[in-house]
Design a protein around this motif. Structure first.
Motif, PDB file in Angstrom:
ATOM      1  N   ASP A  27       0.791  -1.227   0.000  1.00  0.00           N
ATOM      2  CA  ASP A  27       0.000   0.000   0.000  1.00  0.00           C
ATOM      3  C   ASP A  27       0.827   1.283   0.000  1.00  0.00           C
ATOM      4  O   ASP A  27       0.310   2.359   0.253  1.00  0.00           O
ATOM      5  CB  ASP A  27      -0.955  -0.003   1.187  1.00  0.00           C
ATOM      6  CG  ASP A  27      -0.232  -0.149   2.519  1.00  0.00           C
ATOM      7  OD1 ASP A  27       1.004  -0.335   2.525  1.00  0.00           O
ATOM      8  OD2 ASP A  27      -0.902  -0.080   3.559  1.00  0.00           O
ATOM      9  N   ASP A  29       4.953   3.039  -1.525  1.00  0.00           N
ATOM     10  CA  ASP A  29       6.154   2.841  -2.334  1.00  0.00           C
ATOM     11  C   ASP A  29       7.402   2.640  -1.482  1.00  0.00           C
ATOM     12  O   ASP A  29       8.502   2.554  -2.008  1.00  0.00           O
ATOM     13  CB  ASP A  29       6.363   4.041  -3.268  1.00  0.00           C
ATOM     14  CG  ASP A  29       5.276   4.133  -4.327  1.00  0.00           C
ATOM     15  OD1 ASP A  29       4.712   3.086  -4.693  1.00  0.00           O
ATOM     16  OD2 ASP A  29       4.987   5.256  -4.775  1.00  0.00           O
ATOM     17  N   SER A  36       8.726  -2.810  -2.300  1.00  0.00           N
ATOM     18  CA  SER A  36       7.289  -2.582  -2.264  1.00  0.00           C
ATOM     19  C   SER A  36       6.648  -3.369  -3.402  1.00  0.00           C
ATOM     20  O   SER A  36       7.211  -3.479  -4.491  1.00  0.00           O
ATOM     21  CB  SER A  36       6.990  -1.092  -2.446  1.00  0.00           C
ATOM     22  OG  SER A  36       5.611  -0.898  -2.663  1.00  0.00           O
ATOM     23  N   ASN A  38       3.610  -2.465  -4.387  1.00  0.00           N
ATOM     24  CA  ASN A  38       2.614  -1.529  -4.884  1.00  0.00           C
ATOM     25  C   ASN A  38       2.757  -1.377  -6.398  1.00  0.00           C
ATOM     26  O   ASN A  38       3.823  -1.027  -6.887  1.00  0.00           O
ATOM     27  CB  ASN A  38       2.786  -0.178  -4.187  1.00  0.00           C
ATOM     28  CG  ASN A  38       1.659   0.775  -4.489  1.00  0.00           C
ATOM     29  OD1 ASN A  38       0.558   0.357  -4.801  1.00  0.00           O
ATOM     30  ND2 ASN A  38       1.934   2.051  -4.397  1.00  0.00           N
ATOM     31  N   SER A 107      -2.445  -3.734  -4.367  1.00  0.00           N
ATOM     32  CA  SER A 107      -1.334  -3.042  -5.035  1.00  0.00           C
ATOM     33  C   SER A 107      -1.805  -2.092  -6.128  1.00  0.00           C
ATOM     34  O   SER A 107      -1.011  -1.348  -6.682  1.00  0.00           O
ATOM     35  CB  SER A 107      -0.346  -4.053  -5.618  1.00  0.00           C
ATOM     36  OG  SER A 107      -0.903  -4.723  -6.732  1.00  0.00           O
TER      37      SER A 107
END
Length: 109
Positions: A27, A29, A36, A38, A107
Motif C-alpha cells: 500500500d 512505495d 514494495s 505496490n 497493489s
C-alpha cells in the motif's frame, strides 16, 4: 500458460500478514527489507525504485503478471536463482491464488 484458480481475497490477506508483511508492503512505495509490491502487476522485475535488487532480479527479463507471480511464488529461489528473496514459497495452489488475489487488489489502490 499457467491456469490460476480463483483466489480468495480474505485468505490472501491473512497469508500476506503472516508470510509477507515482515519484508514487503503493498500500500505504499516504501521498501522494507524487500521491495514494495505496490503496482507490481505489469512492471518488470528488478525495477521498483528505492530497492537494491540482486543482479539475478535486475536481469531476469520478467514482467510480473498473475501467471509469472503464481509460478514464482511456488519456489522463488528455483524460479529466479540468485535472487535475494529468502522466502521458501507457497506449495499449495490455493494459497498462491489467494495471495495473488490480495496483492492484485491492494497493489492497485
Amino acid at each position: 500458460m499457467t491456469e490460476i484458480p480463483e483466489g480468495d481475497y480474505e485468505s490472501g490477506k491473512q497469508i500476506f500478514k503472516t508470510r509477507c508483511l515482515m519484508c514487503h508492503v503493498v500500500d505504499s512505495d516504501k521498501a522494507k527489507s524487500g521491495p514494495s509490491l505496490n503496482g507490481i502487476f505489469g512492471s518488470s522485475a528488478g525495477t521498483v525504485k528505492g530497492y537494491d535488487y540482486s543482479n539475478a532480479n535486475k536481469n531476469a527479463n520478467i514482467v510480473w503478471t498473475k501467471e509469472t507471480m503464481f509460478d514464482y511464488l511456488a519456489n522463488p529461489k528455483k524460479y529466479m536463482p540468485g535472487s535475494k528473496m529468502i522466502f521458501a514459497g507457497l506449495k499449495k495452489v490455493e494459497d498462491r491464488a489467494d495471495l495473488i488475489s490480495y496483492i492484485e487488489v491492494e497493489s492497485s489502490k
